[in-house]
Design a protein around this motif. Sequence first.
Motif, PDB file in Angstrom:
ATOM      1  N   CYS A 182     -20.340  18.856 -18.536  1.00 26.75           N
ATOM      2  CA  CYS A 182     -19.593  17.917 -18.332  1.00 26.75           C
ATOM      3  C   CYS A 182     -20.213  17.223 -16.728  1.00 26.75           C
ATOM      4  O   CYS A 182     -20.185  16.424 -16.237  1.00 26.75           O
ATOM      5  CB  CYS A 182     -18.700  17.671 -19.001  1.00 26.75           C
ATOM      6  N   GLY A 183     -19.529  17.967 -15.992  1.00 24.89           N
ATOM      7  CA  GLY A 183     -19.420  17.790 -14.722  1.00 24.89           C
ATOM      8  C   GLY A 183     -20.954  17.248 -14.261  1.00 24.89           C
ATOM      9  O   GLY A 183     -21.137  16.343 -13.598  1.00 24.89           O
ATOM     10  N   ILE A 184     -22.086  18.515 -14.792  1.00 23.74           N
ATOM     11  CA  ILE A 184     -23.563  17.835 -13.889  1.00 23.74           C
ATOM     12  C   ILE A 184     -23.733  15.787 -14.837  1.00 23.74           C
ATOM     13  O   ILE A 184     -24.549  15.194 -14.203  1.00 23.74           O
ATOM     14  CB  ILE A 184     -24.741  18.498 -15.217  1.00 23.74           C
ATOM     15  N   GLY A 185     -23.618  15.955 -16.399  1.00 21.60           N
ATOM     16  CA  GLY A 185     -23.816  14.445 -16.868  1.00 21.60           C
ATOM     17  C   GLY A 185     -23.245  13.452 -15.866  1.00 21.60           C
ATOM     18  O   GLY A 185     -23.296  12.497 -15.647  1.00 21.60           O
ATOM     19  N   ILE A 186     -21.579  13.081 -15.816  1.00 18.20           N
ATOM     20  CA  ILE A 186     -21.279  12.600 -14.651  1.00 18.20           C
ATOM     21  C   ILE A 186     -21.782  12.611 -13.055  1.00 18.20           C
ATOM     22  O   ILE A 186     -21.408  11.512 -12.750  1.00 18.20           O
ATOM     23  CB  ILE A 186     -19.756  13.084 -14.954  1.00 18.20           C
ATOM     24  N   VAL A 187     -21.701  13.109 -12.597  1.00 16.10           N
ATOM     25  CA  VAL A 187     -22.685  12.994 -11.390  1.00 16.10           C
ATOM     26  C   VAL A 187     -23.957  12.568 -11.546  1.00 16.10           C
ATOM     27  O   VAL A 187     -24.348  11.592 -11.362  1.00 16.10           O
ATOM     28  CB  VAL A 187     -23.405  14.763 -10.714  1.00 16.10           C
TER      29      VAL A 187
ATOM     30  N   GLY B 140     -27.317  11.445 -17.999  1.00 15.48           N
ATOM     31  CA  GLY B 140     -26.576  11.351 -18.156  1.00 15.48           C
ATOM     32  C   GLY B 140     -24.749  11.762 -19.622  1.00 15.48           C
ATOM     33  O   GLY B 140     -24.557  12.677 -19.496  1.00 15.48           O
ATOM     34  N   GLY B 141     -24.855  10.630 -19.897  1.00 13.96           N
ATOM     35  CA  GLY B 141     -24.477  10.590 -20.333  1.00 13.96           C
ATOM     36  C   GLY B 141     -24.802  10.694 -22.233  1.00 13.96           C
ATOM     37  O   GLY B 141     -23.186  11.474 -22.591  1.00 13.96           O
ATOM     38  N   MET B 142     -26.125  11.383 -22.426  1.00 17.00           N
ATOM     39  CA  MET B 142     -26.066  12.152 -23.701  1.00 17.00           C
ATOM     40  C   MET B 142     -26.390  14.155 -22.836  1.00 17.00           C
ATOM     41  O   MET B 142     -24.916  14.166 -23.923  1.00 17.00           O
ATOM     42  CB  MET B 142     -27.954  12.819 -23.509  1.00 17.00           C
ATOM     43  N   LEU B 143     -26.001  13.953 -21.434  1.00 14.82           N
ATOM     44  CA  LEU B 143     -25.004  15.341 -21.551  1.00 14.82           C
ATOM     45  C   LEU B 143     -23.771  15.546 -21.409  1.00 14.82           C
ATOM     46  O   LEU B 143     -22.888  16.306 -21.969  1.00 14.82           O
ATOM     47  CB  LEU B 143     -25.323  15.953 -19.685  1.00 14.82           C
ATOM     48  N   VAL B 144     -22.868  15.010 -21.680  1.00 12.20           N
ATOM     49  CA  VAL B 144     -21.762  14.062 -21.703  1.00 12.20           C
ATOM     50  C   VAL B 144     -21.275  14.387 -23.027  1.00 12.20           C
ATOM     51  O   VAL B 144     -20.441  15.133 -23.492  1.00 12.20           O
ATOM     52  CB  VAL B 144     -20.882  13.170 -21.215  1.00 12.20           C
ATOM     53  N   VAL B 145     -22.312  13.786 -24.477  1.00 16.92           N
ATOM     54  CA  VAL B 145     -21.846  13.833 -25.597  1.00 16.92           C
ATOM     55  C   VAL B 145     -22.182  15.180 -25.673  1.00 16.92           C
ATOM     56  O   VAL B 145     -21.584  15.678 -26.232  1.00 16.92           O
ATOM     57  CB  VAL B 145     -22.829  12.964 -26.344  1.00 16.92           C
ATOM     58  N   ILE B 146     -23.097  15.838 -25.576  1.00 19.45           N
ATOM     59  CA  ILE B 146     -23.711  17.364 -25.868  1.00 19.45           C
ATOM     60  C   ILE B 146     -22.846  18.464 -25.434  1.00 19.45           C
ATOM     61  O   ILE B 146     -21.923  18.632 -26.162  1.00 19.45           O
ATOM     62  CB  ILE B 146     -24.976  18.437 -24.760  1.00 19.45           C
ATOM     63  N   ALA B 147     -21.671  18.180 -24.086  1.00 21.49           N
ATOM     64  CA  ALA B 147     -20.576  18.601 -23.679  1.00 21.49           C
ATOM     65  C   ALA B 147     -19.334  18.744 -25.123  1.00 21.49           C
ATOM     66  O   ALA B 147     -18.128  19.005 -25.098  1.00 21.49           O
ATOM     67  CB  ALA B 147     -19.784  18.682 -22.069  1.00 21.49           C
TER      68      ALA B 147
ATOM     69  N   ALA C  47     -20.904   5.673 -24.570  1.00 22.31           N
ATOM     70  CA  ALA C  47     -20.989   4.415 -23.931  1.00 22.31           C
ATOM     71  C   ALA C  47     -22.465   4.255 -22.287  1.00 22.31           C
ATOM     72  O   ALA C  47     -22.706   3.162 -22.624  1.00 22.31           O
ATOM     73  CB  ALA C  47     -19.708   4.237 -23.386  1.00 22.31           C
ATOM     74  N   LEU C  48     -22.480   5.802 -22.114  1.00 21.46           N
ATOM     75  CA  LEU C  48     -23.598   6.230 -20.625  1.00 21.46           C
ATOM     76  C   LEU C  48     -24.653   5.397 -21.565  1.00 21.46           C
ATOM     77  O   LEU C  48     -25.293   5.357 -20.994  1.00 21.46           O
ATOM     78  CB  LEU C  48     -23.198   7.571 -19.809  1.00 21.46           C
ATOM     79  N   ALA C  49     -25.122   6.240 -22.634  1.00 18.48           N
ATOM     80  CA  ALA C  49     -25.954   6.353 -23.933  1.00 18.48           C
ATOM     81  C   ALA C  49     -26.583   5.408 -23.768  1.00 18.48           C
ATOM     82  O   ALA C  49     -27.956   5.121 -23.411  1.00 18.48           O
ATOM     83  CB  ALA C  49     -26.319   7.486 -24.878  1.00 18.48           C
TER      84      ALA C  49
END
Length: 250
Positions: A115-120, A141-148, A206-208
């Motif tokens: 999630c931290g990497i996705g937000i960056v 980044g949104g996809m990484l946040v979704v996975i998190a 939303a980011l995705a």
Amino acid sequence: MHTPASMVMGIVFAPLGLVLVFTAVITPQWREGQARLNIGGPGSFLRGGTKGQGAGARSGSADALLLLRSDGLWESCLQVEHSELKQCWPVFGPYQRDPRVRLVQGLVLASLFLCGIGIVLACVGVRCWTDLPLRRVAASGGMLVVIAGLLSLTGLGVYTHNLRRLGVDPSRGVGNPRFPQLSLNPAGSLYLGWLGSCLQLLGGSALALSFKRPRCPTCPSRQEQAVCPACRSCPEITSKTDVDVYEVSC
């Protein structure tokens, strides 16, 4: 160019979800229970130690103490109700060695990292200080946040499903009076984790959506030619002021 609403929603919800999940991880209130410990019996090991403490440390009856126990992923606490007597310690024993607890620890740590990497990446992709955002970077980044969010939800689900069985040592025996049975229930940190994980999913989704390109206006004199904010081929658009063409909303 206006910042897409999906990017604004994602860049707000994703950090909020990260803060809530991080708060849940570091607090020891994933599960809690109460146990009434009798201290007035002839064989009680607390009877002699409580004579000088007064009635303030007693709860319910004069011969019983109500103990409040809470467990987290890395810390456990024990407190006497209506008293300032409270002690916390790192988790140990069967609870620490339980493979399900270790699985949840690994899942939530991986969730926080991703999630931290996705937000960056999302912050770099949104680039609200420029005209054109990097949509693919923000969407990645949104996809990484979704996975998190999915990882943290999985860990929370495993913990909730096995909440009353985590760290149970059958060798102690249920009827041993020295180890009163606790009625364990979900606690506040667990609810914070659920809320934070849902916000991570919402923000990441939303980011995705940033992968989808916006519809650019067409040139009134040449309908077949699409015009982007940086286009200068259409006289009707280039005649407008720079504020109208390059308006940025962060």
